[in-house]
Design an enzyme around this catalytic site. Sequence first.
Site, PDB file in Angstrom:
ATOM      1  N   ASP A   1       0.746  -1.089  -0.003  1.00 40.49           N
ATOM      2  CA  ASP A   1      -0.043   0.013   0.126  1.00 40.49           C
ATOM      3  C   ASP A   1       0.869   1.113   0.162  1.00 40.49           C
ATOM      4  O   ASP A   1       2.016   1.083  -0.480  1.00 40.49           O
ATOM      5  CB  ASP A   1      -0.881   0.022   1.307  1.00 40.49           C
ATOM      6  CG  ASP A   1      -2.361   0.714   0.894  1.00 40.49           C
ATOM      7  OD1 ASP A   1      -2.141   1.840   0.779  1.00 40.49           O
ATOM      8  OD2 ASP A   1      -3.397  -0.234   1.127  1.00 40.49           O
TER       9      ASP A   1
ATOM     10  N   HIS B   1      -4.148   5.738   3.911  1.00 36.52           N
ATOM     11  CA  HIS B   1      -4.910   4.656   3.202  1.00 36.52           C
ATOM     12  C   HIS B   1      -4.377   3.291   3.644  1.00 36.52           C
ATOM     13  O   HIS B   1      -5.261   2.314   4.221  1.00 36.52           O
ATOM     14  CB  HIS B   1      -4.574   4.491   1.507  1.00 36.52           C
ATOM     15  CG  HIS B   1      -5.386   3.692   0.781  1.00 36.52           C
ATOM     16  ND1 HIS B   1      -4.895   2.557   0.418  1.00 36.52           N
ATOM     17  CD2 HIS B   1      -6.672   3.794   0.355  1.00 36.52           C
ATOM     18  CE1 HIS B   1      -5.877   1.879  -0.168  1.00 36.52           C
ATOM     19  NE2 HIS B   1      -6.787   2.645  -0.189  1.00 36.52           N
TER      20      HIS B   1
ATOM     21  N   SER C   1     -10.962  -0.876  -1.286  1.00 37.86           N
ATOM     22  CA  SER C   1      -9.712  -0.809  -0.723  1.00 37.86           C
ATOM     23  C   SER C   1     -10.343  -1.621   0.742  1.00 37.86           C
ATOM     24  O   SER C   1      -9.208  -1.694   1.254  1.00 37.86           O
ATOM     25  CB  SER C   1      -9.209   0.624  -0.661  1.00 37.86           C
ATOM     26  OG  SER C   1      -8.528   0.719  -2.013  1.00 37.86           O
TER      27      SER C   1
END
Length: 531
Positions: A70, A285, A454
């Site tokens: 990521d 994220h 995600s």
Amino acid sequence: MNKMKMNFFCSGLVCLVLLTAMPFISFAQKPNWQNLDLKADSTFGISTEKAYNELLKGKKSVPVVVAVLDGGVDIEHEDLKPVVWVNKKEKAGNGKDDDKNGYIDDVHGWNFLGSSKGSVNYETLELTRLVRRDNARFANSDATSVKASELPAFEAYQKNKAEFEQELAEAKIGLERFEGIKNAIDEVVKKIGKENPTIQDFQSFKPSNDMEANIQRILLAQLKESSFEDFYKNQIMSGYDHFKSQVDYNLNLDYDPRGIVGDDPNNSKERFYGNNDVTGPDARHGSHVAGIIAAVRTNNLGIMGVADNVLIMSVRNTPNGDERDKDVANSIRYAVDKGAKVINMSFGKSYSWDKAIVDEAVKYAVSKDVVLVHAAGNDNKDLEVEPNFPDPEYIGGGKAASWITVGASGWTNDGTIKASFSNYGKTKVDVFAPGVNINSTVPGSKYEKLNGTSMASPVVAGLAALIRSYYPKLTAVQVKDIIMKSVVKVDQSVEIRDEAGTKKVPFSDLCVSGGIVNAYDALKLAAGYKK
């Protein structure tokens, strides 16, 4: 991969922004909903809590390493720090490659987006890189001047360039519109005289023109559900920043940050580059993803991850822009070589520079008994028609046997169960999992609700890790089989929007399994699994 889809309804310079992909809008639902049970809680989660309460009490488990490929993970987060993977063969901070794997001081993972000079934050899209590459060959050419052998490449260039120019034009329009509403709101707030005005402040405000009246109307509606600070940050600045980064970085042919890394980006075989900064400049994220998988369940802080005996390895390969295939391949290989048994990949793109090099890495992971979990994407598109990379299908034929592609679902068992933004595909997406309004960890020991495939992918990665933790003799292929066979089937028709308009289709047409993953049923199946 978290691309926002937005519609605009404009009156003059003022646009009422509707975030149709719902990236930040708050909706009322039960905390920890992704882990709840449909029958017991009237919430279409994956029954994780039921599994812990009824199936796993007193059972022994083994730790499972899950690699989060990521943008970086905040390894100091209060709810993640105890579950961060440590490379015990490496001595922290001595500047030596103690374990002789080619990566110096890789104590918690590796960053393929950096060097001693720093780390990449923003990047271009793959489409931008392809157009930039081919401009050198074809910018001054036409179909009559190109050699017959180069005609297919020239036609691909023309198609890519047209798509690039369209995306750039749309980004510029989006930026202009967000800038217009941002400036209009800023002016009204300045007149009110408070940094974070309340709904009462907007009710008392006396507009002096139509624009200010529109702003007042919008804010009075929005502040019924949100504070001004949250609305401004999550709906105005997020949209403004999104389009600004597209114009300035993602779709900018002159922007190339790769010099920071110092590698040869055209050499896909190059393995040893990067640094050990596994957090990077923007770990929002990746930290959110990590928390969904493994946030500590027993510390009375924040949230509860799906898996209770997991170590999170952070491998940084995804910038704010499109990941490079070279970095994806190297991050998969790194994770496998350092012992990851599950790899989560919450990233994706519509174009691939060097799919072959990724295929080789995926084959390597499959050969080493690793489950690979990938987000289906957030463009509400049919993957039967439009590709999303990386994917499990190899060039030349064959498919990764332990790869799971995940779409995003909501918590209500009705026609809205498919998240409006989620990609789908009857043979391309394997399962769906909760991906709407998921609360999880973000940098600074904070928590935030986000939406996307995600978020759905790490729910499934967490489930795969949970199965491997309590039933370690099961192979990666068997774990996938169990997850696929134990879904809760969705007996609903859902709305699909495409270029032809809106139509209703059975949920079973959206993915191979026709359902939502379920931890309780998966663990029951694992207990007596026979293929």
